[in-house]
Design a protein around this motif. Structure first.
Motif, PDB file in Angstrom:
ATOM      1  N   UNK A  41       0.816  -1.218   0.000  1.00 58.64           N
ATOM      2  CA  UNK A  41       0.000   0.000   0.000  1.00 58.64           C
ATOM      3  C   UNK A  41       0.849   1.268   0.000  1.00 58.64           C
ATOM      4  N   UNK A  42       1.858   1.315   0.870  1.00 60.83           N
ATOM      5  CA  UNK A  42       2.624   2.550   1.048  1.00 60.83           C
ATOM      6  C   UNK A  42       3.810   2.666   0.111  1.00 60.83           C
ATOM      7  N   UNK A  43       4.457   1.519  -0.207  1.00 62.45           N
ATOM      8  CA  UNK A  43       5.655   1.578  -1.036  1.00 62.45           C
ATOM      9  C   UNK A  43       5.401   1.129  -2.472  1.00 62.45           C
ATOM     10  N   UNK A  44       4.194   0.655  -2.759  1.00 63.35           N
ATOM     11  CA  UNK A  44       3.839   0.302  -4.125  1.00 63.35           C
ATOM     12  C   UNK A  44       4.482  -0.960  -4.654  1.00 63.35           C
ATOM     13  N   UNK A  45       4.944  -1.853  -3.769  1.00 72.20           N
ATOM     14  CA  UNK A  45       5.554  -3.101  -4.219  1.00 72.20           C
ATOM     15  C   UNK A  45       4.485  -4.011  -4.806  1.00 72.20           C
ATOM     16  N   UNK A  46       4.818  -4.679  -5.897  1.00 70.88           N
ATOM     17  CA  UNK A  46       3.874  -5.589  -6.529  1.00 70.88           C
ATOM     18  C   UNK A  46       3.524  -6.723  -5.561  1.00 70.88           C
ATOM     19  N   UNK A  50       6.108  -9.258  -3.578  1.00 72.28           N
ATOM     20  CA  UNK A  50       6.143  -9.334  -2.112  1.00 72.28           C
ATOM     21  C   UNK A  50       5.953 -10.767  -1.639  1.00 72.28           C
ATOM     22  N   UNK A  51       5.030 -11.507  -2.266  1.00 72.18           N
ATOM     23  CA  UNK A  51       4.789 -12.900  -1.881  1.00 72.18           C
ATOM     24  C   UNK A  51       6.007 -13.763  -2.164  1.00 72.18           C
ATOM     25  N   UNK A  52       6.671 -13.518  -3.304  1.00 67.88           N
ATOM     26  CA  UNK A  52       7.871 -14.298  -3.633  1.00 67.88           C
ATOM     27  C   UNK A  52       8.945 -14.118  -2.566  1.00 67.88           C
ATOM     28  N   UNK A  88      -1.805 -24.651  -5.841  1.00 72.10           N
ATOM     29  CA  UNK A  88      -3.024 -24.078  -5.264  1.00 72.10           C
ATOM     30  C   UNK A  88      -2.693 -23.142  -4.110  1.00 72.10           C
ATOM     31  N   UNK A  89      -1.748 -23.571  -3.260  1.00 75.54           N
ATOM     32  CA  UNK A  89      -1.343 -22.725  -2.129  1.00 75.54           C
ATOM     33  C   UNK A  89      -0.710 -21.429  -2.625  1.00 75.54           C
ATOM     34  N   UNK A  90       0.125 -21.525  -3.666  1.00 70.25           N
ATOM     35  CA  UNK A  90       0.799 -20.332  -4.193  1.00 70.25           C
ATOM     36  C   UNK A  90      -0.211 -19.341  -4.767  1.00 70.25           C
ATOM     37  N   UNK A  91      -1.221 -19.836  -5.475  1.00 66.70           N
ATOM     38  CA  UNK A  91      -2.249 -18.939  -6.018  1.00 66.70           C
ATOM     39  C   UNK A  91      -3.022 -18.295  -4.868  1.00 66.70           C
ATOM     40  N   UNK A  92      -3.307 -19.080  -3.827  1.00 67.99           N
ATOM     41  CA  UNK A  92      -3.964 -18.513  -2.648  1.00 67.99           C
ATOM     42  C   UNK A  92      -3.140 -17.400  -2.024  1.00 67.99           C
ATOM     43  N   UNK A  93      -1.831 -17.601  -1.952  1.00 65.55           N
ATOM     44  CA  UNK A  93      -0.938 -16.572  -1.407  1.00 65.55           C
ATOM     45  C   UNK A  93      -1.012 -15.302  -2.248  1.00 65.55           C
ATOM     46  N   UNK A  94      -1.028 -15.464  -3.579  1.00 66.32           N
ATOM     47  CA  UNK A  94      -1.095 -14.295  -4.464  1.00 66.32           C
ATOM     48  C   UNK A  94      -2.380 -13.509  -4.232  1.00 66.32           C
ATOM     49  N   UNK A  95      -3.498 -14.217  -4.138  1.00 69.79           N
ATOM     50  CA  UNK A  95      -4.767 -13.537  -3.872  1.00 69.79           C
ATOM     51  C   UNK A  95      -4.744 -12.850  -2.503  1.00 69.79           C
ATOM     52  N   UNK A 205       5.156 -16.795 -10.915  1.00 72.43           N
ATOM     53  CA  UNK A 205       4.025 -15.861 -10.851  1.00 72.43           C
ATOM     54  C   UNK A 205       4.513 -14.416 -10.775  1.00 72.43           C
ATOM     55  N   UNK A 206       5.615 -14.178 -10.035  1.00 74.52           N
ATOM     56  CA  UNK A 206       6.160 -12.818  -9.936  1.00 74.52           C
ATOM     57  C   UNK A 206       6.710 -12.356 -11.278  1.00 74.52           C
ATOM     58  N   UNK A 207       7.368 -13.265 -12.008  1.00 67.23           N
ATOM     59  CA  UNK A 207       7.902 -12.917 -13.333  1.00 67.23           C
ATOM     60  C   UNK A 207       6.770 -12.511 -14.274  1.00 67.23           C
ATOM     61  N   UNK A 208       5.689 -13.275 -14.233  1.00 65.19           N
ATOM     62  CA  UNK A 208       4.528 -12.971 -15.083  1.00 65.19           C
ATOM     63  C   UNK A 208       3.894 -11.635 -14.709  1.00 65.19           C
ATOM     64  N   UNK A 209       3.898 -11.321 -13.394  1.00 70.26           N
ATOM     65  CA  UNK A 209       3.221 -10.110 -12.923  1.00 70.26           C
ATOM     66  C   UNK A 209       4.053  -8.842 -13.082  1.00 70.26           C
ATOM     67  N   UNK A 210       5.365  -8.985 -13.280  1.00 71.54           N
ATOM     68  CA  UNK A 210       6.147  -7.762 -13.465  1.00 71.54           C
ATOM     69  C   UNK A 210       7.503  -7.712 -12.817  1.00 71.54           C
ATOM     70  N   UNK A 211       7.945  -8.791 -12.161  1.00 71.89           N
ATOM     71  CA  UNK A 211       9.309  -8.803 -11.658  1.00 71.89           C
ATOM     72  C   UNK A 211       9.439  -8.867 -10.153  1.00 71.89           C
ATOM     73  N   UNK A 212      10.694  -8.630  -9.679  1.00 75.98           N
ATOM     74  CA  UNK A 212      11.051  -8.878  -8.283  1.00 75.98           C
ATOM     75  C   UNK A 212      11.541  -7.618  -7.566  1.00 75.98           C
ATOM     76  N   UNK A 213      11.309  -6.457  -8.153  1.00 72.01           N
ATOM     77  CA  UNK A 213      11.883  -5.227  -7.607  1.00 72.01           C
ATOM     78  C   UNK A 213      11.357  -4.940  -6.203  1.00 72.01           C
TER      79      UNK A 213
END
Length: 303
Positions: A41-46, A50-52, A88-95, A205-213
């Motif tokens: 929310x505050x730092x704008x991390x994807x 963050x989950x990765x 399934x657990x990883x997708x749950x974490x992303x949500x 999933x992080x690679x698909x969403x935009x990276x690890x920054x």
């Protein structure tokens, strides 16, 4: 002297130890959620990034246990089932992390507590287990509590509010897969596959969403803290179930709701609405009832 002896006996009391560990686990998860909400929310991390990092750090903290356990325990004839379970657990974490980036902590925590009701639905319709009228009624009451908190009829409702519910669905599916795997696999094998497979799946999933920054040192410190607290929370919960019966310690898990409400209020100023408490009362009551019924079932079968 007597008071000192009494305090030692209390510390060694399995029931008190189990309750204490469960409360500590809830407190650790409250810190995790605050950290994740801050970096997103505050730092704008994807959220995917963050989950990765969160679970990679948690896995690194658990490496000594993995080495001590030994990789021989990874022998299995159900590798595909393990991969599906962890996916399934990883997708749950992303949500879940995406939900924390979008809605207040108190709302996310209350809605994730609907997961046991999705487990009941899956057990009845997918696994073919017998679900009696009392459990179906408890499930309906729990969903009613979730609807009260969601308030889809209000102007404040958005699609993002459903993200914690989606996480609850995927984590329920993970629980159902775990239940099937325990018929042939040891708990150590199941846990090790989770620790080892979650990081690469989250990386994809992080690679698909935009990276690890990671946006800066403050965000890095928060994400490291979240990873360490994730491993600590898992340890505390395992110790809780090892110390006392699941039916006894499970209600203490629901203390995570007020702990997260307090954390969200202190850090973000989130003030829950009146709907939270009534809806949460329905969810907590129904889930405690279902947990109690689940605990009684093995005893009845043994008798």
């Amino acid at each position: 002297m007597n008071s000192h002896s009494n305090s030692i006996s209390h510390l060694r009391n399995p029931a008190l130890a189990g309750a204490a560990y469960m409360v500590l686990g809830g407190a650790a998860f409250a810190l995790v959620n605050v950290g994740l909400q801050a970096v997103t929310m505050r730092f704008g991390m994807l959220p995917a990034s963050a989950a990765f990092w969160q679970y990679l750090i948690a896995m690194l903290c658990g490496l000594p246990w993995i080495v001590r356990t030994g990789f021989g325990v990874l022998r299995t004839e159900n590798a595909g089932a393990h991969i599906v379970r962890v996916a399934l657990a990883a997708i749950g974490v992303q949500f879940w992390v995406a939900g924390l980036a979008s809605v207040p902590i108190w709302q996310a925590i209350a809605l994730i507590m609907t997961s046991p009701f999705f487990v009941t639905l899956g057990a009845g319709f997918l696994l073919g287990e017998r679900v009696g009228p009392a459990r179906w009624l408890a499930t309906l009451i729990g969903f009613a509590g979730g609807m009260i908190i969601l308030a889809p009829w209000s102007d404040a409702f958005t699609g993002a509010t459903l993200l914690p519910v989606a996480a609850a669905v995927f984590w329920a599916a993970t629980s159902l897969m775990t239940k099937k795997l325990t018929e042939t696999e040891s708990s150590r094998t199941i846990t090790l596959y989770m620790l080892l497979l979650l990081a690469p799946i989250n990386a994809g999933l992080a690679t698909t969403a935009g990276g690890f920054a990671i946006p800066g040192m403050a965000a890095a410190a928060l994400i490291v803290g979240a990873g360490v607290m994730t491993m600590a929370a898992q340890f505390f919960i395992v110790r809780a179930y090892a110390s006392a019966d699941a039916a006894y310690v499970q209600p203490f898990d629901h203390l995570k709701l007020p702990l997260n409400v307090l954390a969200g209020w202190i850090v973000f100023g989130f003030v829950p609405t009146g709907n939270l408490w009534f809806g949460s009362l329905l969810i907590v009551s129904a889930s405690i009832y279902i947990a109690h019924r689940e605990a009684r079932a093995p005893a009845a079968q043994a008798a």
